[in-house]
Design a protein around this motif. Sequence first.
Motif, short mmCIF file in Angstrom:
data_model
loop_
_atom_site.label_atom_id
_atom_site.label_comp_id
_atom_site.label_asym_id
_atom_site.label_seq_id
_atom_site.Cartn_x
_atom_site.Cartn_y
_atom_site.Cartn_z
N LEU A 384 1.13 9.44 -0.95
CA LEU A 384 0.34 8.87 -2.04
C LEU A 384 0.78 9.52 -3.35
O LEU A 384 0.55 10.71 -3.57
CB LEU A 384 -1.16 9.11 -1.79
N TYR A 385 1.43 8.73 -4.20
CA TYR A 385 1.97 9.22 -5.47
C TYR A 385 0.97 8.90 -6.57
O TYR A 385 0.55 7.74 -6.75
CB TYR A 385 3.31 8.54 -5.74
N ILE A 386 0.57 9.94 -7.32
CA ILE A 386 -0.42 9.79 -8.40
C ILE A 386 0.20 10.26 -9.70
O ILE A 386 0.75 11.36 -9.78
CB ILE A 386 -1.70 10.60 -8.11
N ASP A 387 0.09 9.40 -10.76
CA ASP A 387 0.63 9.76 -12.07
C ASP A 387 -0.43 9.46 -13.12
O ASP A 387 -0.98 8.35 -13.17
CB ASP A 387 1.91 8.97 -12.35
N VAL A 388 -0.72 10.46 -13.96
CA VAL A 388 -1.69 10.27 -15.05
C VAL A 388 -1.03 9.43 -16.14
O VAL A 388 0.07 9.76 -16.61
CB VAL A 388 -2.16 11.62 -15.61
N ASN A 389 -1.66 8.38 -16.54
CA ASN A 389 -1.11 7.47 -17.55
C ASN A 389 -1.15 8.10 -18.95
O ASN A 389 -2.00 8.93 -19.26
CB ASN A 389 -1.89 6.15 -17.56
N GLU A 467 -10.84 10.40 -21.72
CA GLU A 467 -10.96 9.58 -20.53
C GLU A 467 -9.57 9.28 -20.02
O GLU A 467 -8.70 8.86 -20.79
CB GLU A 467 -11.70 8.28 -20.84
N LEU A 468 -9.35 9.51 -18.73
CA LEU A 468 -8.02 9.36 -18.14
C LEU A 468 -8.00 8.19 -17.17
O LEU A 468 -9.02 7.83 -16.56
CB LEU A 468 -7.62 10.64 -17.40
N THR A 469 -6.82 7.62 -17.06
CA THR A 469 -6.55 6.63 -16.02
C THR A 469 -5.31 7.09 -15.26
O THR A 469 -4.56 7.97 -15.72
CB THR A 469 -6.30 5.24 -16.61
N MET A 470 -5.09 6.51 -14.10
CA MET A 470 -3.96 6.91 -13.28
C MET A 470 -3.34 5.71 -12.61
O MET A 470 -3.94 4.63 -12.53
CB MET A 470 -4.39 7.93 -12.22
N SER A 471 -2.13 5.88 -12.15
CA SER A 471 -1.44 4.87 -11.35
C SER A 471 -1.11 5.50 -10.01
O SER A 471 -0.72 6.67 -9.92
CB SER A 471 -0.15 4.42 -12.04
N ALA A 472 -1.28 4.72 -8.95
CA ALA A 472 -1.08 5.25 -7.60
C ALA A 472 -0.13 4.34 -6.83
O ALA A 472 -0.24 3.10 -6.89
CB ALA A 472 -2.41 5.37 -6.86
N ALA A 491 7.32 5.64 -3.10
CA ALA A 491 5.96 5.83 -3.61
C ALA A 491 5.96 5.83 -5.14
O ALA A 491 5.04 5.27 -5.77
CB ALA A 491 5.37 7.12 -3.06
N ARG A 492 6.98 6.43 -5.75
CA ARG A 492 7.06 6.46 -7.21
C ARG A 492 7.27 5.04 -7.76
O ARG A 492 6.65 4.66 -8.76
CB ARG A 492 8.20 7.36 -7.66
N LEU A 493 8.19 4.31 -7.12
CA LEU A 493 8.41 2.94 -7.58
C LEU A 493 7.16 2.09 -7.44
O LEU A 493 6.85 1.25 -8.29
CB LEU A 493 9.56 2.32 -6.77
N ALA A 494 6.39 2.32 -6.36
CA ALA A 494 5.14 1.58 -6.18
C ALA A 494 4.15 1.95 -7.29
O ALA A 494 3.41 1.08 -7.80
CB ALA A 494 4.55 1.90 -4.81
N ALA A 495 4.11 3.23 -7.68
CA ALA A 495 3.22 3.64 -8.78
C ALA A 495 3.64 3.00 -10.09
O ALA A 495 2.80 2.61 -10.91
CB ALA A 495 3.23 5.17 -8.90
N ASP A 496 4.97 2.89 -10.32
CA ASP A 496 5.44 2.21 -11.53
C ASP A 496 5.00 0.75 -11.54
O ASP A 496 4.62 0.20 -12.58
CB ASP A 496 6.97 2.30 -11.61
N GLU A 497 5.06 0.11 -10.37
CA GLU A 497 4.61 -1.28 -10.27
C GLU A 497 3.11 -1.40 -10.56
O GLU A 497 2.67 -2.32 -11.26
CB GLU A 497 4.91 -1.82 -8.87
N SER A 498 2.34 -0.43 -10.06
CA SER A 498 0.88 -0.48 -10.28
C SER A 498 0.56 -0.27 -11.76
O SER A 498 -0.40 -0.85 -12.28
CB SER A 498 0.17 0.57 -9.43
N ARG A 499 1.35 0.52 -12.46
CA ARG A 499 1.12 0.75 -13.89
C ARG A 499 1.36 -0.53 -14.69
O ARG A 499 0.65 -0.80 -15.65
CB ARG A 499 2.03 1.87 -14.38
#
Length: 782
Positions: A384-389, A467-472, A491-499
């Motif tokens: 599960l890849y999590i990145d703070v936007n 206030e923060l949002t994230m992409s997973a 997982a990173r590419l999937a997070a980019d797609e979710s963003r």
Amino acid sequence: MEQISTQTMSHNGFLMFLAFIIASVSAFMALELAKRVTGESTSSHRVWLLFGGTTLGLGIWSMHFVAMLGHASLHDSTYSTWVIIGSMVPAIAGCILSFGLVSRNKTWMTLLQSSGLMGFGIVSMHYIGMAAIQGVQLELDPSWVLLSIGIAWSASYLSLWVGFFSSYSTKRTTFPVKLMFSLMMGTAIFSMHIAGMRATIITPDASPVSRIPIDPTLLAWLVTSIVFLLFGTYFIAYALDRQIQKRDLFQKTILESTTDAVVTTTSDGEIRYQNQAFAHLFEGCAPEPFFQDYHPLLSAQQHFYQPVQIETNHRTLEVTSYPLQDGTNNQVLWFIRDVTKTVASQRMIEHMAFHDALTDLPNRYKLDSLLQESILRERSVSCLYIDVNRWRFLSDILGHHGAEELILQVANRLKHTIHPDDVLTRIGPSEFIILLFAQRSSLAHQKAEKCIKAISSTFDVDGTTLELTMSAGISHFPKDSSSPEELIQFARLAADESRRDGENNIKSFEESSRPQILYNIEIEKALVTALNQEELTLVYQPKIDLKQNRLEGVEALLRWQHPQIGTIAPSDFIPIAENTGLIHSIGHWVIREGCRTWVRWQRTGIRPFTLSLNVSPLQFAREDFVDTLQSILLETGMDPMFLELEVTESSMLSYEASTREKLTQLHQLGILISLDDFGTGHSSFSQLRELPVQVLKIDRSFIVNLFTDRNQEAIVRSMIQLGHNLGMKVLMEGVETSAQLEWLLKESCDYVQGYYFSRPLSETDVPFHVKETTTYLEFEKR
């Protein structure tokens, strides 16, 4: 026949004085021997007992016959050889037995018994010696005989009391005191001889003499020779023993002063010696006769020369054994070192190597290790890849300190969502990965929802509400990939797609994300043949010495021009090369090609300058790195004094002993060591002090905002001062404007490089640049 009166006969003054001296020297030896025959019944004790008793007995025997030869009326007498020899026995036996008795048990009763034995031996020696005179009849006066016995016992009592019972036997005695007691006891022993002689009435007769008579003159020479040989042997042995004692004292002092515990045992573990450090190490434990009684792992069967660590009394001990073999004496020498702090430091370093310095979460290295282990065990795992936007924007607003405080709060919230069987890691400034194993791998989507909920609440950073949002993004093994690298990339590419789909979205990896992965795979395949196809080249970035206003050297930079793909940036193919192991062959090519180029430049007649080569952490970690480098230098003929190796700060993070050893070997070869990208890693000041680093290279990221960030000037200034305080030169990368250059000159920066002076040059352009460029500074600020 006329009787000979021993009371009125004349004497030879020299021989009588010599006899007195022999008696006094014998007494002196008795004092010294007393300290050496006292103690446990060891082989050394027994040797000194026999040697000392024999020496003292023969000394008294020699005194007796020298004194007898001093009587003028006996000058023409002959002596029975066998009786003379026989008279030695009681003197020697009496001294040995008395020493042996009193040395084992120091009581007044043993003092009386041992002095009686010694006195009896001396008296027996005297009267047996008198019987050795041939051609005479002897009569004894009982009163004088009793007096001689009393004097012999008293002299023996005095010598044994002084040697074993008085305060002088336990403390260091000065020579004058020893001399005084020696003269007193010598007088007593000599007086015993005089009393014995007065107790004897000698009447000449015509009785037959022994078949082996000995002439008095010959006896005098024989006795004198024995005396001097005996005393000489004793004092030589005494001097050697003193040297041995000094050596033993010196060795014991060393063993007692060392902080390591030192123990000697028999082959079955019985303790023979232990220093104070050992007692301190096991303080509170009852003394034990056997080594292994202190801890079960302190086994006498431990392999020699191989350190073993054991845990005891909240300490970590390193135990090493060595054989001590001397003939039939087989013992074991043990060194025990308290390595508690060292092990704790090693564990801390290992923890630092596998954990993020800010959040203390497992880092990318630990993540790769966990994934590799799961894949080898064929255990399913979800990544599960999590990145703070908008993290870059947030960092600019909050500054460095605020950004760190925010990421700590994010990490703490994510920790509260983690099940004990899950693993939370941090792999980037705002990037986290959560691993879910086995049955829990199906719960990755629910876990992502919990994480979104956890960071949805507002954050407070130094009074600023955010206030923060994230992409997973989620990928699975074995469904989506079969390697740790692919699993993370997917997982990173999937997070980019979710963003791209919006904020706080969750997306699992899909086949449509594969093009980017395929591009990386294409690069990987092309990289295998890039060297053979001569697609890789080197360009050279000049480095300027600001104080000398001249070229200090050039840095070799790797470039890749693929015939189909086109120009491929090092940031794209270097990570792939490191992941596939191709970095080793590429790194060797870079070193060999750079050295060959430097040699070709020297043939053009330009002055020598340094050549800087970047070394990958993986390449530097190889055991044969130094040997390979040396062989390349010999092959190409490059002077190592002009070679500089740039090692990244991250590759020195663990600071293992092998890393330090390699750097030291390179330094001894004359090769310069440069710490590349300084400020982006986690080196401590103590590490920098101990490492043989000559140049600190400040990463270009620190100069980009030099005049726009009020804190940036102070940071770069501190870095320059730190390098100078550590005795190093400082180089600033990425200089592109005259304003930056002026500021660096004012702050006494040593070297710079960047597009302000020159873009990277080809091999053929470097000599022209060196010959044509006469100055690099357009203003006089030095």
